[in-house]
Scaffold this motif. Sequence first.
Motif, PDB file in Angstrom:
ATOM      1  N   ALA A  56       0.830  -1.206   0.000  1.00  0.00           N
ATOM      2  CA  ALA A  56       0.000   0.000   0.000  1.00  0.00           C
ATOM      3  C   ALA A  56       0.865   1.257   0.000  1.00  0.00           C
ATOM      4  O   ALA A  56       0.545   2.244  -0.681  1.00  0.00           O
ATOM      5  CB  ALA A  56      -0.922  -0.006   1.219  1.00  0.00           C
ATOM      6  N   THR A  57       1.959   1.229   0.739  1.00  0.00           N
ATOM      7  CA  THR A  57       2.865   2.382   0.790  1.00  0.00           C
ATOM      8  C   THR A  57       3.471   2.662  -0.580  1.00  0.00           C
ATOM      9  O   THR A  57       3.544   3.816  -1.023  1.00  0.00           O
ATOM     10  CB  THR A  57       3.984   2.137   1.816  1.00  0.00           C
ATOM     11  N   ILE A  58       3.892   1.614  -1.255  1.00  0.00           N
ATOM     12  CA  ILE A  58       4.445   1.767  -2.608  1.00  0.00           C
ATOM     13  C   ILE A  58       3.398   2.383  -3.541  1.00  0.00           C
ATOM     14  O   ILE A  58       3.693   3.293  -4.327  1.00  0.00           O
ATOM     15  CB  ILE A  58       4.920   0.405  -3.148  1.00  0.00           C
ATOM     16  N   LEU A  59       2.179   1.891  -3.438  1.00  0.00           N
ATOM     17  CA  LEU A  59       1.087   2.420  -4.263  1.00  0.00           C
ATOM     18  C   LEU A  59       0.867   3.909  -4.014  1.00  0.00           C
ATOM     19  O   LEU A  59       0.741   4.703  -4.956  1.00  0.00           O
ATOM     20  CB  LEU A  59      -0.203   1.659  -3.949  1.00  0.00           C
ATOM     21  N   ILE A  60       0.810   4.276  -2.749  1.00  0.00           N
ATOM     22  CA  ILE A  60       0.528   5.666  -2.388  1.00  0.00           C
ATOM     23  C   ILE A  60       1.641   6.587  -2.876  1.00  0.00           C
ATOM     24  O   ILE A  60       1.384   7.641  -3.477  1.00  0.00           O
ATOM     25  CB  ILE A  60       0.347   5.794  -0.862  1.00  0.00           C
ATOM     26  N   VAL A  61       2.887   6.192  -2.642  1.00  0.00           N
ATOM     27  CA  VAL A  61       4.018   7.021  -3.064  1.00  0.00           C
ATOM     28  C   VAL A  61       4.040   7.164  -4.584  1.00  0.00           C
ATOM     29  O   VAL A  61       4.238   8.265  -5.119  1.00  0.00           O
ATOM     30  CB  VAL A  61       5.345   6.422  -2.552  1.00  0.00           C
TER      31      VAL A  61
END
Length: 238
Positions: A56-61
Amino acid sequence: MGLPTWLTPSHGIILALLLGFAIAHSGLAALRPWGEAKIGPRLYRVLFALVSIPLATILIVYFFNHRYDGLMLWQVQGVPGVKATVWVLSVISFLFLYPATFNLLEIAAIAKPQVHLYETGILRVCRHPQMVGQVIWCIAHTLWLGTTFTLVTSLGLVAHHLFAVWHGDYRLKKRYGDAFVKVKDRTSIIPLLAVLDGRQTLKWEEFLRPAYVGVLGFVALLWWGHPWLMQVTSRVPW
C-alpha cells in the motif's frame, strides 16, 4: 501507429501495482481460515500487515509522484468551491473507509483477531462502507487532479473494491451461513437503500464512538501535513 504521447508507462505501472496489491490483499483474506489454523490469528494478522502495508505504501508514493502524468482532461482547481468540495468529500470518504466498527486492538493483533458479523453503525447505511468510501475518495481526487493517470488509478481502485464486495459477502456467507443471509437481507450495498425501503433503521447513538473522533483527527492531521507529505514522497525516485 504508436501509442499517444500522453499515455505514459506510469499508467500501466499503477495498474500492475494495484493488481499486485489486490491479489495479495484479497488472497490473504481468502486464506485466512487456513492460515489462522496453521499459525494462529495474531501471527496471521501480523503476516497480513507485513505484506499489505508495504504494498500500500508503494502504491501511495507512486500515485503521489505521478498524479499529474498523462493527459489533462479538465482543470478545475481554480474554480471557486471546488477545493472545499474535494475536502468535504474526502472527510466523508474516510468516515466510510474507517468505520467505528473496526476493532483497533484486533487490527494491531493486541487482541485476538476475529471475523465479525456486524449490523450496526455505518453498516446500517451500507454493508460495504469501505467500497463507498473508496468511490467517494476517487471521485474527489479525480475531480481535483483531472488527469488520465488519476482516472486510471481511480478505475482500478473502484474495480478492486467492487470485487471485494463480492468476495467479502462470499467469505461471510461461507463462515456464518444463514446468519449472514439474514444480515444481508436487512442491509444494502447502495448507501441508505435498506433504510429507505424499511429494512433497516438508523440508530444515531451508534455513531457516537471515539473511533469517529479519531477519524476526524486523522483527516485534520492529513490536511495539515498534506504539503509536507507531497514534498517527502517527491524525493522517492519512482
